[in-house]
Design a protein around this motif. Structure first.
Motif, PDB file in Angstrom:
ATOM      1  N   ASP A   1      -0.462   0.531  -7.563  1.00  0.00           N
ATOM      2  CA  ASP A   1       0.526   0.907  -8.568  1.00  0.00           C
ATOM      3  C   ASP A   1       0.345   2.371  -8.893  1.00  0.00           C
ATOM      4  O   ASP A   1      -0.796   2.846  -9.056  1.00  0.00           O
ATOM      5  CB  ASP A   1       0.358   0.076  -9.846  1.00  0.00           C
TER       6      ASP A   1
ATOM      7  N   HIS B   1       3.284   1.968  -2.250  1.00  0.00           N
ATOM      8  CA  HIS B   1       3.002   0.739  -2.993  1.00  0.00           C
ATOM      9  C   HIS B   1       3.089  -0.471  -2.063  1.00  0.00           C
ATOM     10  O   HIS B   1       2.211  -1.336  -2.079  1.00  0.00           O
ATOM     11  CB  HIS B   1       3.982   0.584  -4.156  1.00  0.00           C
ATOM     12  N   ALA B   2       4.105  -0.509  -1.231  1.00  0.00           N
ATOM     13  CA  ALA B   2       4.282  -1.637  -0.319  1.00  0.00           C
ATOM     14  C   ALA B   2       3.174  -1.703   0.731  1.00  0.00           C
ATOM     15  O   ALA B   2       2.678  -2.782   1.055  1.00  0.00           O
ATOM     16  CB  ALA B   2       5.647  -1.538   0.365  1.00  0.00           C
TER      17      ALA B   2
ATOM     18  N   GLY C   1      -0.423  -1.645  -1.686  1.00  0.00           N
ATOM     19  CA  GLY C   1      -0.550  -2.538  -2.830  1.00  0.00           C
ATOM     20  C   GLY C   1      -1.073  -1.849  -4.076  1.00  0.00           C
ATOM     21  O   GLY C   1      -1.707  -2.485  -4.911  1.00  0.00           O
TER      22      GLY C   1
END
Length: 65
Positions: A57, A51-52, A55
């Motif tokens: 979900d 996710h980091a 980006g």
């Protein structure tokens, strides 16, 4: 993002959680979860790292897979 860039991001996230995993031994046709021995906390940390980095979900229903 190219396929190679995506693969590099995934492998980088995985290496951050489990550096002992041999990325060259991973089979693209087999689900990653079936190939790596990560406990649930490490798997969650891997998904958070994805996710980091990307980006994206990841829905809870898919996170368990």
């Amino acid at each position: 993002m190219t396929r190679e860039e995506l693969l590099a991001a995934i492998l980088d996230a995985l290496a951050g959680i489990a550096p002992e995993i041999d990325a060259a031994a991973l089979a693209p046709a087999t689900p990653l979860r079936d190939q790596v021995d990560l406990d649930s906390a490490d798997w969650l940390n891997f998904l958070v790292a994805l996710h980091a980095k990307l980006g994206i979900d990841i829905p809870d229903a898919d996170a368990a897979s």
